[in-house]
Motif scaffolding. Structure first.
Motif, mmCIF file in Angstrom:
data_model
loop_
_atom_site.group_PDB
_atom_site.id
_atom_site.type_symbol
_atom_site.label_atom_id
_atom_site.label_comp_id
_atom_site.label_asym_id
_atom_site.label_seq_id
_atom_site.Cartn_x
_atom_site.Cartn_y
_atom_site.Cartn_z
ATOM 1 N N UNK A 85 -8.874 -0.859 -2.941
ATOM 2 C CA UNK A 85 -9.307 -1.684 -1.816
ATOM 3 C C UNK A 85 -9.634 -3.105 -2.270
ATOM 4 N N UNK A 86 -10.323 -3.220 -3.406
ATOM 5 C CA UNK A 86 -10.674 -4.544 -3.922
ATOM 6 C C UNK A 86 -9.414 -5.322 -4.316
ATOM 7 N N UNK A 87 -8.438 -4.631 -4.921
ATOM 8 C CA UNK A 87 -7.193 -5.281 -5.330
ATOM 9 C C UNK A 87 -6.431 -5.760 -4.103
ATOM 10 N N UNK A 88 -6.389 -4.956 -3.053
ATOM 11 C CA UNK A 88 -5.729 -5.363 -1.809
ATOM 12 C C UNK A 88 -6.384 -6.619 -1.259
ATOM 13 N N UNK A 89 -7.709 -6.658 -1.258
ATOM 14 C CA UNK A 89 -8.427 -7.833 -0.754
ATOM 15 C C UNK A 89 -8.137 -9.048 -1.626
ATOM 16 N N UNK A 90 -8.149 -8.857 -2.936
ATOM 17 C CA UNK A 90 -7.888 -9.958 -3.870
ATOM 18 C C UNK A 90 -6.506 -10.571 -3.642
ATOM 19 N N UNK A 91 -5.506 -9.719 -3.378
ATOM 20 C CA UNK A 91 -4.127 -10.183 -3.213
ATOM 21 C C UNK A 91 -3.760 -10.460 -1.753
ATOM 22 N N UNK A 92 -4.737 -10.297 -0.850
ATOM 23 C CA UNK A 92 -4.502 -10.519 0.572
ATOM 24 C C UNK A 92 -3.411 -9.601 1.124
ATOM 25 N N UNK A 93 -3.464 -8.331 0.710
ATOM 26 C CA UNK A 93 -2.493 -7.322 1.142
ATOM 27 C C UNK A 93 -2.887 -6.808 2.520
ATOM 28 N N UNK A 94 -1.892 -6.635 3.368
ATOM 29 C CA UNK A 94 -2.112 -6.057 4.695
ATOM 30 C C UNK A 94 -1.532 -4.643 4.675
ATOM 31 N N UNK A 95 -2.379 -3.663 4.878
ATOM 32 C CA UNK A 95 -1.925 -2.268 4.921
ATOM 33 C C UNK A 95 -1.499 -1.934 6.343
ATOM 34 N N UNK A 96 -0.362 -1.251 6.457
ATOM 35 C CA UNK A 96 0.142 -0.844 7.770
ATOM 36 C C UNK A 96 0.517 0.625 7.704
ATOM 37 N N UNK A 97 0.428 1.278 8.848
ATOM 38 C CA UNK A 97 0.799 2.686 8.938
ATOM 39 C C UNK A 97 1.569 2.895 10.226
ATOM 40 N N UNK A 98 2.714 3.534 10.106
ATOM 41 C CA UNK A 98 3.503 3.862 11.297
ATOM 42 C C UNK A 98 3.213 5.305 11.682
ATOM 43 N N UNK A 99 3.121 5.556 12.964
ATOM 44 C CA UNK A 99 2.818 6.892 13.463
ATOM 45 C C UNK A 99 4.068 7.503 14.078
ATOM 46 N N UNK A 100 4.487 8.618 13.513
ATOM 47 C CA UNK A 100 5.637 9.332 14.064
ATOM 48 C C UNK A 100 5.202 10.661 14.676
ATOM 49 N N UNK A 101 4.032 10.649 15.320
ATOM 50 C CA UNK A 101 3.552 11.855 15.984
ATOM 51 C C UNK A 101 4.592 12.347 16.977
ATOM 52 N N UNK A 102 5.168 11.406 17.708
ATOM 53 C CA UNK A 102 6.261 11.735 18.613
ATOM 54 C C UNK A 102 7.556 11.295 17.949
ATOM 55 N N UNK A 103 8.502 12.191 17.889
ATOM 56 C CA UNK A 103 9.778 11.924 17.229
ATOM 57 C C UNK A 103 10.470 10.717 17.868
ATOM 58 N N UNK A 104 10.956 9.814 17.011
ATOM 59 C CA UNK A 104 11.642 8.626 17.489
ATOM 60 C C UNK A 104 12.935 8.458 16.698
ATOM 61 N N UNK A 105 14.080 8.769 17.308
ATOM 62 C CA UNK A 105 15.361 8.686 16.612
ATOM 63 C C UNK A 105 15.656 7.301 16.041
ATOM 64 N N UNK A 106 15.182 6.247 16.701
ATOM 65 C CA UNK A 106 15.428 4.887 16.194
ATOM 66 C C UNK A 106 14.702 4.649 14.872
#
Length: 71
Positions: free
Chosen positions: A2-23
């Motif tokens: 977490x500290x390294x992410x903050x130091x490097x200004x990293x943006x964490x993202x998460x995609x949700x595939x709870x519902x199936x999406x063929x695209x």
């Protein structure tokens, strides 16, 4: 990490595939040759460089190395 992410200004993202999406599945397969989850990527700050594909099982050392390459 977490500290390294903050130091490097990293943006964490998460995609949700709870519902199936063929695209989304097509995008993952076409761009990263992946047909399963998780797909762990680090996008470099330089948008002209491709994302770094990480293993499904993340370790701190692999993550730190990928972050170094992405700078």
């Amino acid at each position: 990490m977490k500290e390294k992410f903050q130091e490097l200004n990293v943006v964490a993202m998460e995609a949700d595939l709870t519902e199936d999406d063929p695209e989304i599945w097509a995008y993952l397969h076409e761009n990263f040759k992946r047909a399963n989850l998780p797909v762990n990527l680090i996008y470099p700050a330089d948008k002209n460089r491709p994302p770094i594909i990480l293993d499904e099982i993340l370790t701190q050392s692999k993550m730190l190395e990928a972050l170094k390459v992405a700078q």
